[in-house]
Motif scaffolding. Structure first.
Motif, PDB file in Angstrom:
ATOM      1  N   ASP A  48      43.573  33.518  33.372  1.00 45.30           N
ATOM      2  CA  ASP A  48      42.216  32.998  33.449  1.00 45.30           C
ATOM      3  C   ASP A  48      41.218  34.167  33.461  1.00 45.30           C
ATOM      4  N   ARG A  49      40.425  34.271  32.395  1.00 43.57           N
ATOM      5  CA  ARG A  49      39.538  35.436  32.290  1.00 43.57           C
ATOM      6  C   ARG A  49      38.170  35.205  32.938  1.00 43.57           C
ATOM      7  N   LYS A  50      37.978  34.017  33.505  1.00 44.70           N
ATOM      8  CA  LYS A  50      36.687  33.701  34.137  1.00 44.70           C
ATOM      9  C   LYS A  50      36.324  34.708  35.212  1.00 44.70           C
ATOM     10  N   ILE A  51      37.352  35.135  35.939  1.00 44.67           N
ATOM     11  CA  ILE A  51      37.121  36.007  37.085  1.00 44.67           C
ATOM     12  C   ILE A  51      36.495  37.336  36.664  1.00 44.67           C
ATOM     13  N   LEU A  52      36.675  37.683  35.365  1.00 41.52           N
ATOM     14  CA  LEU A  52      36.121  38.947  34.873  1.00 41.52           C
ATOM     15  C   LEU A  52      34.603  38.902  34.744  1.00 41.52           C
ATOM     16  N   GLU A  53      34.031  37.688  34.919  1.00 43.43           N
ATOM     17  CA  GLU A  53      32.579  37.585  34.786  1.00 43.43           C
ATOM     18  C   GLU A  53      31.846  38.176  35.979  1.00 43.43           C
ATOM     19  N   THR A  54      32.540  38.266  37.116  1.00 40.22           N
ATOM     20  CA  THR A  54      31.898  38.910  38.266  1.00 40.22           C
ATOM     21  C   THR A  54      32.535  40.275  38.501  1.00 40.22           C
ATOM     22  N   LYS A  55      31.723  41.198  38.988  1.00 40.36           N
ATOM     23  CA  LYS A  55      32.245  42.529  39.310  1.00 40.36           C
ATOM     24  C   LYS A  55      32.887  42.484  40.690  1.00 40.36           C
ATOM     25  N   ARG A  56      34.109  42.972  40.739  1.00 36.82           N
ATOM     26  CA  ARG A  56      34.810  42.967  42.027  1.00 36.82           C
ATOM     27  C   ARG A  56      35.122  44.389  42.466  1.00 36.82           C
ATOM     28  N   ARG A  57      35.483  44.530  43.722  1.00 38.03           N
ATOM     29  CA  ARG A  57      35.895  45.825  44.272  1.00 38.03           C
ATOM     30  C   ARG A  57      37.259  45.647  44.916  1.00 38.03           C
ATOM     31  N   PRO A  58      38.069  46.710  44.937  1.00 39.20           N
ATOM     32  CA  PRO A  58      39.324  46.614  45.669  1.00 39.20           C
ATOM     33  C   PRO A  58      39.011  46.288  47.133  1.00 39.20           C
ATOM     34  N   ASP A  59      39.812  45.445  47.749  1.00 42.28           N
ATOM     35  CA  ASP A  59      39.595  45.141  49.158  1.00 42.28           C
ATOM     36  C   ASP A  59      40.935  44.912  49.844  1.00 42.28           C
ATOM     37  N   GLN A  60      40.892  44.272  51.006  1.00 43.98           N
ATOM     38  CA  GLN A  60      42.126  44.124  51.779  1.00 43.98           C
ATOM     39  C   GLN A  60      43.125  43.178  51.121  1.00 43.98           C
ATOM     40  N   THR A  61      42.655  42.375  50.140  1.00 46.04           N
ATOM     41  CA  THR A  61      43.577  41.449  49.496  1.00 46.04           C
ATOM     42  C   THR A  61      44.083  41.969  48.160  1.00 46.04           C
ATOM     43  N   ALA A  62      43.408  42.989  47.619  1.00 44.94           N
ATOM     44  CA  ALA A  62      43.792  43.526  46.313  1.00 44.94           C
ATOM     45  C   ALA A  62      43.470  45.009  46.285  1.00 44.94           C
ATOM     46  N   LEU A  63      44.507  45.836  46.090  1.00 42.68           N
ATOM     47  CA  LEU A  63      44.266  47.274  46.135  1.00 42.68           C
ATOM     48  C   LEU A  63      43.743  47.796  44.801  1.00 42.68           C
ATOM     49  N   THR A  64      43.853  46.971  43.775  1.00 40.20           N
ATOM     50  CA  THR A  64      43.257  47.342  42.488  1.00 40.20           C
ATOM     51  C   THR A  64      42.675  46.100  41.847  1.00 40.20           C
ATOM     52  N   VAL A  65      41.566  46.258  41.139  1.00 42.70           N
ATOM     53  CA  VAL A  65      40.964  45.142  40.404  1.00 42.70           C
ATOM     54  C   VAL A  65      40.515  45.648  39.035  1.00 42.70           C
ATOM     55  N   VAL A  66      40.397  44.719  38.077  1.00 42.74           N
ATOM     56  CA  VAL A  66      39.917  45.067  36.746  1.00 42.74           C
ATOM     57  C   VAL A  66      38.558  44.407  36.547  1.00 42.74           C
ATOM     58  N   ASN A  67      37.584  45.194  36.128  1.00 37.41           N
ATOM     59  CA  ASN A  67      36.256  44.667  35.825  1.00 37.41           C
ATOM     60  C   ASN A  67      35.998  44.785  34.329  1.00 37.41           C
ATOM     61  N   GLU A  68      35.156  43.889  33.803  1.00 39.56           N
ATOM     62  CA  GLU A  68      34.881  43.907  32.370  1.00 39.56           C
ATOM     63  C   GLU A  68      33.415  44.219  32.085  1.00 39.56           C
ATOM     64  N   TYR A  69      33.186  45.049  31.052  1.00 41.43           N
ATOM     65  CA  TYR A  69      31.835  45.456  30.666  1.00 41.43           C
ATOM     66  C   TYR A  69      31.642  45.211  29.171  1.00 41.43           C
ATOM     67  N   PRO A  70      30.390  45.111  28.728  1.00 36.48           N
ATOM     68  CA  PRO A  70      30.129  44.915  27.295  1.00 36.48           C
ATOM     69  C   PRO A  70      30.714  46.061  26.463  1.00 36.48           C
ATOM     70  N   HIS A  71      30.975  45.789  25.189  1.00 32.59           N
ATOM     71  CA  HIS A  71      31.685  46.750  24.337  1.00 32.59           C
ATOM     72  C   HIS A  71      30.968  48.094  24.211  1.00 32.59           C
ATOM     73  N   GLY A  72      31.754  49.117  23.908  1.00 36.36           N
ATOM     74  CA  GLY A  72      31.218  50.457  23.741  1.00 36.36           C
ATOM     75  C   GLY A  72      31.002  50.767  22.281  1.00 36.36           C
ATOM     76  N   LYS A  73      31.045  52.074  21.951  1.00 36.25           N
ATOM     77  CA  LYS A  73      30.713  52.452  20.580  1.00 36.25           C
ATOM     78  C   LYS A  73      31.853  52.100  19.616  1.00 36.25           C
ATOM     79  N   ASN A  74      31.487  51.740  18.391  1.00 32.52           N
ATOM     80  CA  ASN A  74      32.437  51.491  17.304  1.00 32.52           C
ATOM     81  C   ASN A  74      33.507  50.467  17.638  1.00 32.52           C
ATOM     82  N   SER A  75      33.159  49.465  18.395  1.00 32.41           N
ATOM     83  CA  SER A  75      34.134  48.422  18.705  1.00 32.41           C
ATOM     84  C   SER A  75      33.393  47.186  19.164  1.00 32.41           C
ATOM     85  N   ASN A  76      34.002  46.018  18.926  1.00 36.65           N
ATOM     86  CA  ASN A  76      33.380  44.791  19.397  1.00 36.65           C
ATOM     87  C   ASN A  76      34.068  44.252  20.632  1.00 36.65           C
TER      88      ASN A  76
END
Ligand code: SF4
Ligand code: SF4
Ligand code: SF4
Lengths: 415, 302
Positions: B76-104
């Motif tokens: 479920d990629r919905k969760i990527l719509e909010t920015k998260r931080r690692p916390d006591q329940t997850a030591l790592t998280v992935v955040n998504e940002y708009p595309h960079g150069k030369n890529s969509n």
């Protein structure tokens, strides 16, 4: 030697007054929230989170507490190290404030740390790189020193008056002997502790400033500077005497005593230069790092900084320069209260307002529970002070020769 | 913020700091284990390769006995719509940002502890519960920690989290570089599960070579910056990206190690206990002299 001036006696006054009942209620309210913290964890009572690990308790109970208890070491340095005996009358009240102040700092730390039952760990687990370790160790030792410095007041109270009830009467004599022995030993060695107290204070007052240096860019540039330790030390030194004046005037008001204006005015006359040095370093640092650009913006930080400097340093500095202020109890009180307020605000600013973590989504404001606990501690402290000055020879009454034999009036200064 | 960046102030601060103390940070004595081995390991995170599948999040939880849920639920990629931080329940998280150069394609950024080469948390911890291990991991010892949370105030990447809801034995939670696996030469759980080549684990100096190579071969794909090569004195985890790291929410930190200034002040004040002892001697001297003077005065009066 001028014994008329130093004449500490237990103050006779009714303990319970309407004001005291109010304080008791405030203290109880704080204790309720305190229980919440111990049963349900820090998160249940405080607004602290991963973004803001430190809040009101560290800023006020610990950092401001240590600063406002600085009267203990500044008066000790002045009265004992420099032998200005005219000031001995205020050494004991200042010592009591420091002792109670540091006790509450220790309690504040105990309450704030997540694993309070490991509070003794720094004694055996050392990290010499950590400013917090240095603060912790110094505060622990200094607190012990303060208790030792206070001991003669206890022995003085009981020597020749030990009166244990019932079966214990047999122990009266030996107890008295022990007290006398203790008293003799203490008055011979007290100078060691007095100097140690001053050194320890200098160390941890400044290290408290080093604490936030490691937070680097998380701290607003108006406050973040490598000279923070020096600024903390200078502000602690300059708040020492104002705090003594502040509490002395409150105590004499509440206990219906004549304020010791002759000493307080002279103390007051020394505050302006101390505040001046602090202000010079604070402003100088601001110009060297060119942080004044931030004062052009209208933000919480710039407003708080301006209040801190103008209301807490510049205005009282001007007031203390005026002879009229030094002679009038209400004006002297106002000026001293402003300095106390300024340093309190400075510590809050350094530890709470200036702290802006890179990923903060909301800003921190203390919860009702946090405020209740802090205010409750202050109420308890005032009650403890009141109780002790009514039962131990702390406050000096000028002119009345009701005191103990002269031998016991000044500790650590052998005659 | 006005034109000046906080980094500039910090730079100046460092200069003032070293003048103020005149001592280097290298004179540490009592302190926790803080090894900077030549062969320390690291991970290169190539955000241009990351597809945001969040399998690493699942693997990390799974490896640390945290409630991980079903791996399928991470699709479920919905969760990527909010920015998260690692916390006591997850030591790592992935955040998504708009595309960079030369890529969509959007840019996905895995966040966890950076395992700094000069970690602020290790320097700050009052009891030395944090340590930098030989293999590069920065780990935390639950038997020592008193829960003061100074490490959290110190960390420039705002990484350590704390279990505020626990009354007894709250833990400091952060990525431990899977120390239990890596100390035996195994891969970290997140690196192990990554289905594309977004995570490369290896000796740090090798990773820098690999990263440079990738930038050289694909200058259109990457910005010319390996985040973590020099930041705060270097970190074990490093990043490549197709856009400026500032736009990916990385804090703008200088090259100086985070604990540098405070450690030099600290050692300046203490410098083998010379300053405190001298102060003691000085005050003792003053006390003795003023006392003598008082005595002489009194004698004269008599
Ligand atoms: S990122 Fe923070 S927690 Fe991780 S090693 Fe660096 S200072 Fe420590
Ligand atoms: S919270 Fe624990 S690990 Fe963090 S600085 Fe305090 S004692 Fe060290
Ligand atoms: S190295 Fe281990 S602890 Fe760190 S993010 Fe990966 S799986 Fe989690």
């Amino acid at each position: 030697m001028s014994h008329e001036l130093v004449n500490p006696v237990p103050i006779k006054h009714k303990f319970f007054t309407p004001g005291v009942y109010v304080l008791i209620v405030i203290a109880l309210n704080g204790l309720v929230f305190l229980m919440g913290r111990f049963f349900f964890g820090l998160g249940a009572v405080t607004n602290l989170n991963d973004q803001y690990p430190w809040g009101l308790w560290i800023g006020v109970d610990v950092a401001a507490g240590v600063a406002l208890a600085a009267g203990g070491f500044t008066t000790a340095a002045f009265g004992h190290v420099m032998h200005k005996e005219e000031y001995h009358a205020i050494v004991r009240p200042a010592l009591l404030t420091a002792m109670l102040g540091y006790t509450f700092v220790a309690v504040g730390v105990f309450v704030d740390i997540g694993r309070w039952y490991f509070i003794w760990h720094p004694l055996i687990m050392w990290n010499g790189n950590s400013a917090l370790f240095e603060v912790g160790i110094c505060v622990m030792i200094y607190m012990t020193v303060l208790y030792i410095e206070f001991l003669p007041i206890v022995t003085e109270r009981f020597i020749g008056k030990v009166n244990l009830p019932g079966l214990l009467t047999a122990l009266n004599k030996p107890a008295d002997k022990i007290l006398r022995l203790l008293d003799r030993g203490l008055s011979k060695t007290m100078f060691i502790f007095i100097i140690a107290g001053v050194v320890l204070s200098t160390l941890h007052q400044s290290s408290l400033g080093t604490l936030m240096v490691i937070a680097g860019p998380k701290m607003h540039p108006l406050w973040q500077t490598p000279v923070l330790p020096l600024l903390f030390l200078l502000s602690a030194v300059s708040v020492g005497f104002p705090m003594v004046i502040f509490e002395s005037l409150i105590a004499s008001r509440s206990l219906k005593l004549k304020p010791e204006m002759h000493i307080l005015s002279r103390l007051g006359s020394m505050i302006a230069p101390l505040l001046g040095i602090y202000l010079a370093f604070k402003i100088g640092d601001m110009f060297i790092r060119e942080t004044f650009v931030y004062l052009n913006e209208f933000t919480t930080a710039s407003v708080m900084f301006s209040i801190e400097v103008v209301l807490g340093v510049i205005i009282p500095l001007r007031m203390f320069l005026s002879p009229k202020v030094l002679k009038s109890p209400p004006l002297l009180f106002t000026a001293s209260a402003l300095v106390v307020f300024g340093v309190l605000l400075n510590r809050i600013n350094n530890f709470v307002v200036a702290y802006t973590p890179p990923y903060s989504t909301e800003s921190y404001f203390p919860s009702f529970g946090e405020i209740s606990v802090t205010v409750g501690f202050v109420a308890l402290l005032v009650l403890a002070y009141r109780f002790i000055v009514m039962n131990f020879p702390v406050i000096s009454l000028p002119g009345q020769q009701t005191a103990q034999p002269k031998k016991y009036t000044i500790r650590g200064v052998e005659k | 913020m006005s034109g000046k960046s906080r980094r500039d102030f910090l730079k100046k601060s460092v200069a003032i700091g070293s003048v103020a103390t005149g001592l280097s940070a290298s004179t540490a004595k009592a302190g926790p284990k803080n090894i900077l081995s030549e062969d320390r390991m690291g991970v290169l995170v190539d955000t241009t390769a990351c597809v945001g599948c969040r399998n690493c999040e699942w693997a990390c939880k799974d490896a640390h006995n945290l409630p991980a849920g079903n791996l399928d639920s991470y699709e479920d990629r919905k969760i990527l719509e909010t920015k998260r931080r690692p916390d006591q329940t997850a030591l790592t998280v992935v955040n998504e940002y708009p595309h960079g150069k030369n890529s969509n394609l959007p840019v996905d950024v895995k966040v966890q502890c950076m395992h700094c080469d000069h970690p602020a948390c290790v320097s700050a911890c009052i009891v030395g519960a944090f340590s930098k291990q030989e293999n590069g991991s920065v780990i935390w010892d639950t038997d020592m920690c008193i829960g003061c949370r100074y490490c959290m105030a110190a960390c420039p990447f705002q990484i350590p989290a704390f279990e505020y809801d626990k009354a007894i034995n709250p833990l400091i939670m952060k990525c431990d570089f899977c120390f239990n696996r890596t100390k035996d030469g195994k891969l970290p759980a997140c690196v192990n599960i990554c289905p594309v080549e977004a995570l490369t684990c290896g000796p740090r100096h090798e990773l820098i070579k690999i990263a440079r190579n990738r930038i050289k071969r694909n200058p259109n794909r990457y910005v010319n910056h390996i985040l973590g090569e020099y930041e705060v004195g270097g970190t074990s985890w490093m990043y490549l990206a197709s856009k400026e790291f500032k736009e990916l929410d990385f804090p703008d930190l200088g090259k100086n190690p985070a604990p540098g200034v405070s450690e030099s002040i600290q050692h300046g004040i203490f410098a083998y206990f010379v300053p405190p002892v001298s102060l003691y001697a000085l005050l003792g001297g003053i006390m003795w002299i003023t006392k003598r003077r008082k005595e002489l005065e009194e004698e004269e009066k008599i």
